[in-house]
Each structure stands twice: as C-alpha cells, then as structure tokens.
Design a protein around this motif. Structure first.
Motif, PDB file in Angstrom:
ATOM      1  N   SER A 180      38.630  48.014  25.071  1.00 56.13           N
ATOM      2  CA  SER A 180      38.844  49.370  25.573  1.00 56.13           C
ATOM      3  C   SER A 180      39.330  50.285  24.458  1.00 56.13           C
ATOM      4  CB  SER A 180      39.884  49.367  26.710  1.00 56.13           C
ATOM      5  OG  SER A 180      40.205  50.690  27.105  1.00 56.13           O
ATOM      6  N   ARG A 181      38.824  51.515  24.464  1.00 59.44           N
ATOM      7  CA  ARG A 181      39.299  52.527  23.516  1.00 59.44           C
ATOM      8  C   ARG A 181      40.392  53.393  24.154  1.00 59.44           C
ATOM      9  NH1 ARG A 181      34.059  52.923  23.956  1.00 59.44           N
ATOM     10  NH2 ARG A 181      34.237  54.947  25.005  1.00 59.44           N
TER      11      ARG A 181
ATOM     12  N   GLU B 283      27.206  32.774  39.120  1.00 63.54           N
ATOM     13  CA  GLU B 283      25.840  32.241  38.994  1.00 63.54           C
ATOM     14  C   GLU B 283      24.862  33.329  38.577  1.00 63.54           C
ATOM     15  OE1 GLU B 283      25.338  30.504  42.822  1.00 63.54           O
ATOM     16  OE2 GLU B 283      26.646  28.787  42.369  1.00 63.54           O
ATOM     17  N   GLU B 284      25.014  34.528  39.129  1.00 66.97           N
ATOM     18  CA  GLU B 284      24.126  35.635  38.753  1.00 66.97           C
ATOM     19  C   GLU B 284      24.294  36.012  37.279  1.00 66.97           C
ATOM     20  OE1 GLU B 284      25.087  38.704  41.529  1.00 66.97           O
ATOM     21  OE2 GLU B 284      23.818  37.880  43.136  1.00 66.97           O
ATOM     22  N   ALA B 285      25.502  35.811  36.753  1.00 69.87           N
ATOM     23  CA  ALA B 285      25.756  36.136  35.346  1.00 69.87           C
ATOM     24  C   ALA B 285      25.431  34.964  34.422  1.00 69.87           C
ATOM     25  CB  ALA B 285      27.216  36.543  35.162  1.00 69.87           C
ATOM     26  N   GLY B 286      25.054  33.819  35.004  1.00 67.56           N
ATOM     27  CA  GLY B 286      24.731  32.648  34.182  1.00 67.56           C
ATOM     28  C   GLY B 286      25.953  32.020  33.540  1.00 67.56           C
TER      29      GLY B 286
ATOM     30  N   ALA C 223      39.317  43.911  33.296  1.00 62.73           N
ATOM     31  CA  ALA C 223      38.164  43.365  32.574  1.00 62.73           C
ATOM     32  C   ALA C 223      36.863  43.635  33.320  1.00 62.73           C
ATOM     33  CB  ALA C 223      38.350  41.868  32.342  1.00 62.73           C
ATOM     34  N   ALA C 224      36.871  43.426  34.643  1.00 62.19           N
ATOM     35  CA  ALA C 224      35.656  43.652  35.432  1.00 62.19           C
ATOM     36  C   ALA C 224      35.223  45.111  35.365  1.00 62.19           C
ATOM     37  CB  ALA C 224      35.897  43.237  36.881  1.00 62.19           C
ATOM     38  N   GLN C 225      36.192  46.027  35.369  1.00 63.22           N
ATOM     39  CA  GLN C 225      35.849  47.441  35.286  1.00 63.22           C
ATOM     40  C   GLN C 225      35.246  47.790  33.928  1.00 63.22           C
ATOM     41  OE1 GLN C 225      38.668  50.323  37.254  1.00 63.22           O
ATOM     42  NE2 GLN C 225      39.973  48.505  37.340  1.00 63.22           N
ATOM     43  N   LEU C 226      35.737  47.126  32.872  1.00 63.83           N
ATOM     44  CA  LEU C 226      35.228  47.417  31.527  1.00 63.83           C
ATOM     45  C   LEU C 226      33.801  46.916  31.321  1.00 63.83           C
ATOM     46  CD1 LEU C 226      38.428  46.739  29.381  1.00 63.83           C
ATOM     47  CD2 LEU C 226      37.301  48.943  29.745  1.00 63.83           C
ATOM     48  N   VAL C 227      33.355  46.034  32.196  1.00 64.75           N
ATOM     49  CA  VAL C 227      31.935  45.642  32.158  1.00 64.75           C
ATOM     50  C   VAL C 227      31.060  46.859  32.436  1.00 64.75           C
ATOM     51  CG1 VAL C 227      30.152  44.241  33.288  1.00 64.75           C
ATOM     52  CG2 VAL C 227      32.413  43.255  32.817  1.00 64.75           C
TER      53      VAL C 227
ATOM     54  N   LEU D   7      33.338  39.991  31.562  1.00 65.68           N
ATOM     55  CA  LEU D   7      33.468  40.789  30.335  1.00 65.68           C
ATOM     56  C   LEU D   7      33.159  39.940  29.106  1.00 65.68           C
ATOM     57  CD1 LEU D   7      34.246  43.529  29.094  1.00 65.68           C
ATOM     58  CD2 LEU D   7      36.621  42.710  29.012  1.00 65.68           C
ATOM     59  N   ALA D   8      33.628  38.698  29.104  1.00 67.44           N
ATOM     60  CA  ALA D   8      33.346  37.811  27.980  1.00 67.44           C
ATOM     61  C   ALA D   8      31.847  37.547  27.852  1.00 67.44           C
ATOM     62  CB  ALA D   8      34.107  36.497  28.150  1.00 67.44           C
ATOM     63  N   LYS D   9      31.193  37.287  28.982  1.00 70.13           N
ATOM     64  CA  LYS D   9      29.748  37.037  28.973  1.00 70.13           C
ATOM     65  C   LYS D   9      28.990  38.240  28.426  1.00 70.13           C
ATOM     66  CE  LYS D   9      26.021  34.637  30.095  1.00 70.13           C
ATOM     67  NZ  LYS D   9      25.724  33.334  29.494  1.00 70.13           N
ATOM     68  N   LYS D  10      29.388  39.436  28.870  1.00 69.36           N
ATOM     69  CA  LYS D  10      28.724  40.656  28.417  1.00 69.36           C
ATOM     70  C   LYS D  10      28.832  40.820  26.908  1.00 69.36           C
ATOM     71  CE  LYS D  10      28.750  45.686  28.746  1.00 69.36           C
ATOM     72  NZ  LYS D  10      29.429  46.900  29.243  1.00 69.36           N
TER      73      LYS D  10
END
Length: 446
Positions: free
Chosen positions: A100-101, A44-47, A142-146, A19-22
């Motif tokens: 999140s809203r 790794e896929e997210a860098g 957090a992962a779901q909010l991505v 989520l932070a990366k996004k």
C-alpha cells in the motif's frame, strides 16, 4: 518464486493469501480446523493450495515466510519452530502494508477502538478524503488491496496483530486506553500486555502523531520505558491540554494548530463520557489528516455506531432496550453503565475472564435496580452484587431475560445488555448474543 505459508483461513488469512497470490507468491494455506465452503471456493478459484484439520509442519516450514492468524499465539509449536529456524512470522496487516502507498491511522486500545475506528473513517469520508478501513473491522486490508488502494487507511489493530508488526509505520497512532485483558497470552503479566500495545509506536518518528488518553495510568507506565518520537496529542477528561482535546461535560474542545475548536455534546449522535474519549481521539486524527472542522461537525451529528455497541434496539411502553453485547470485559461494561442516568435493569454474565467486579460498584450501587444473570455459571456475579443490587435473577434463556427486563422495568428505565463476560457458554460469539437479544426484543414489542 517467493514462497509463503498462511496459518489460519479466517478473514485475514484468506485476504493475505489472495494478495500474496496476486503478487506472484507460491502460497500455501493451512488451517487446524475446518475451512468454510465460501472461503474454500475463493482459494480454489485463485489456484491456492490449502489444507484443513491439520498443520503439515515440514510443508509450512519449507515456504520461507509465514503469515499467522492473530488468534494463533507465538507459543504455537509450528510458530516456535519457524522462529527457531529464522523464518519470519508476521501478521496480515504487516504483509499488506508492503503493498500500500497509503498513509495509516492505526487505532488500538482495550476498549473503544472499534467505535473510534468507525468514527475516524466516517469523519474522513465526510471530509472528502480518499480513505479505506480495515484491520479488525470490516474486510481484510490485504483482501481490499487486491482490488484497490487508498490515500489513507484507518485500521483497528489488536495487541495480537501488533505483535506481528516488523515495519508497519503509522502516520497517526491512537491508543484509547489500556486495562487488563487477554493476559493469558502475556504470561498473566500486565506489563507485557502494555508493552505490546505501545509497540505500535516502535517504527514511528517525529513526522508522525500519537493520540492517547492522558489519565490512563497503564499508558503512563508503558510510556515511562519508552522514548516517544512522534508528536503527542493528549485527550483528557480533567484538563485543557496543549495540542490535544478536553471534554468538560458539555462540549469537546480541541487545540489544533493553535486554534481552539468546540463541538457541543448536544450536537453529537454518540452519548456518554466513554464515547467522548472516542470522539476526541477520532476528531483529533481526522484534523491531523486534513479534514475541515465543518465536516467533522457534520460527521459527529450523523454517525451511527457499530452493531452490539450501545445500540438502542427499541422502546416498549417507555422502557428502552440497549444492546451492548460487545461489552465483553468489566471496563467496557463500566463505561456502558456510566452512560445512563436512568434506572437500569442490567443483563450480564457469560464466560468469566478472571473478572473483578469491585470496580463496578460506583456505577451499580443505587443505579441498577435488577441484575439478570445470563449464563451457565452465575455464582461469581451473584456473590459480587448480593446486597448491592436489590434484586438478582438468573436464567440461561435470553428471551426470558428480555421478558423479565420488560416486566421489572418502568417507563423511563433502561434494560441494558452489557455482559462483562465472553459469550461462549450459551452463544457462538458476542454478535450471536446481540442478535438474539435484538430478536427477542423485537418479538416482545410485536
């Protein structure tokens, strides 16, 4: 670019990192142990940069903000160093809240919070609400909010997670109960653990709602030190309460908007007095979120509980086998024992957490016919129940424990795995213990 360090690469840590990366953060993940291959691949896929097997102090402290795993105490060396430098240290749920809203229903308590969370989510889905679920159950919030947000989020939260909250403001807070647990994280002081749980309310105002078990003396001890701003909804086993719920032994009654709603126990999938506390908490929360009575009635009838929590595995020649491996403390096991009127063969034991078994005696005496101690060190259990339970056996083999349960049981009896202890002496975790119990029962049936 904002910088953030993530301590711990478990489910919550990986979710927070993604989520932070996004959202444009420079992210660094540090885990003192090994990171499994699947999680490494996601990073790794997210860098996302990461390390394992160590914590590089200066690099972590240079990131400007830290999200720590709930399993890492605030007394940790790096966490202490960060706080001394004025670096914010928060929880994954606190971080996710900023993206999140949705309105939050936050559920905590020593026992019952997983069942209450799952049931609340189920009732809200039945009611047609746009709702997600996270925290200590299911995927990382957090992962779901991505991927997506929802109008409502039902979150199971532990005291460790609440300790990392700064701004998280539940629309509805639920506190199922408070009994001594995790005291090693709170200087062995119960009052510190109580205050940690009640810190869930610290951001709430009079637009929120607070649901709690009114007969819990530890909750009252904590509330005596607080000014409670949200509207209060008690759940009770002793009296009818205004703007709350009451279980009279045969039905749950809820006072909602000056209207009394009744839900008969005979129409519910959950059984046992302890589960009626969970039902009252969940149904109250669902009603406050706008779910209609008819949807709640339907949801209470077809709800399926989490694995390893009062899970009926099989019936063999009239002997019922029940998996309550998630019962890892004495109070959880008391609830499990009390849920059955049938004679019991009780499988208990594991890593003792400072247990005091005196409180179980009312449910054990004259009820448990055989105690099977499953653990490496069973002396405390054997001593506690000598002269109380007619027969006490011990083993380190769960297959043998299950076979003995069958041999000692008669048609109409229940073989209950409810350990009252942690699992780490013989098993990876309580799920592994429950899975092995289930598998042993299935092999026996075959």
């Amino acid at each position: 670019m904002k910088k953030i360090a993530i301590l711990g690469a478990g489910e919550s840590g990986i979710g927070a990192a993604l989520l932070a990366k996004k959202n444009g953060y420079d992210v660094f993940v540090s885990d003192g142990g090994k990171i499994n291959a699947e999680r490494k691949q996601r990073l790794e896929e997210a860098g996302i940069a990461y390390e394992e097997g160590q914590h590089s102090g200066e690099r972590i402290l240079s990131q400007g903000e830290i999200i720590k795993s709930p399993g890492i105490p605030f007394g940790n060396t790096i966490v202490n160093a960060a706080l001394e430098r004025g670096i914010p240290v928060i929880d994954e749920l606190e971080f996710a809240y900023g993206f999140s809203r949705g309105k939050v229903i936050a559920i905590t308590g020593t026992n019952g919070k997983t069942t209450t969370t799952l049931l609340t989510y189920h009732l809200m889905k039945k009611g047609g609400l746009d709702v997600g679920m996270g925290g200590n159950v299911g995927k990382s919030w957090a992962a779901q909010l991505v991927e997506e947000d929802h109008d409502w989020w039902v979150l199971e939260v532990s005291s460790f997670q609440i300790d990392g909250f700064k701004t998280l403001k539940p629309r509805v807070a639920v506190l199922t109960n408070i009994t001594p647990d995790h005291l090693d994280r709170y200087e062995y002081k119960l009052e510190k653990y109580i205050h940690s749980k009640l810190n869930l309310l610290k951001q709430m105002d009079d637009e929120g709602d607070f649901i709690y078990f009114s007969e819990d003396s530890n909750i009252w001890k904590g509330l005596s030190d607080l000014i409670v701003k949200p509207k209060v909804h008690e759940v009770s086993l002793e009296k009818i309460v205004k703007d709350g719920s009451f279980f009279n032994g045969t039905e749950v009654k809820i006072n909602h908007d000056e209207h009394m709603i009744s839900f008969p126990l005979s129409e519910m999938s959950l059984k046992g007095t302890h589960n009626m506390l969970n039902v009252m908490c969940a149904a109250n929360a669902a009603l406050l979120a706008g779910v209609q009575e008819s949807a709640i009635r339907e949801g209470l009838a077809d709800f399926k509980n989490a694995p390893h929590r009062m899970e009926q595995v099989a019936e063999i020649d009239g002997v019922v086998f029940v998996n309550d491996s998630k019962g890892t403390n004495v109070d959880a096991t008391i609830y499990a024992l009390a849920a059955f009127k049938e004679p019991l063969i009780w499988i208990a034991g594991g890593v003792d957490k400072g247990n005091e078994y005196e409180t179980t005696m009312t449910e054990v005496r004259g009820h448990v016919r055989t105690l099977i101690c499953l653990g490496k060190d069973n002396e405390k259990l054997k001593k506690a129940f000598a002269g109380v339970v007619p027969e006490i056996l011990e083993t380190q083999d769960i297959t043998e424990a299950v076979r003995w349960g069958y041999e000692k049981g008669k048609s109409g009896d229940v073989v209950l795995l409810s350990p009252a202890c942690a699992s780490f002496d013989l098993f990876k975790n309580y799920e592994d213990r429950g899975d092995q119990f289930r598998e042993a029962v299935k092999k026996l049936k075959q």
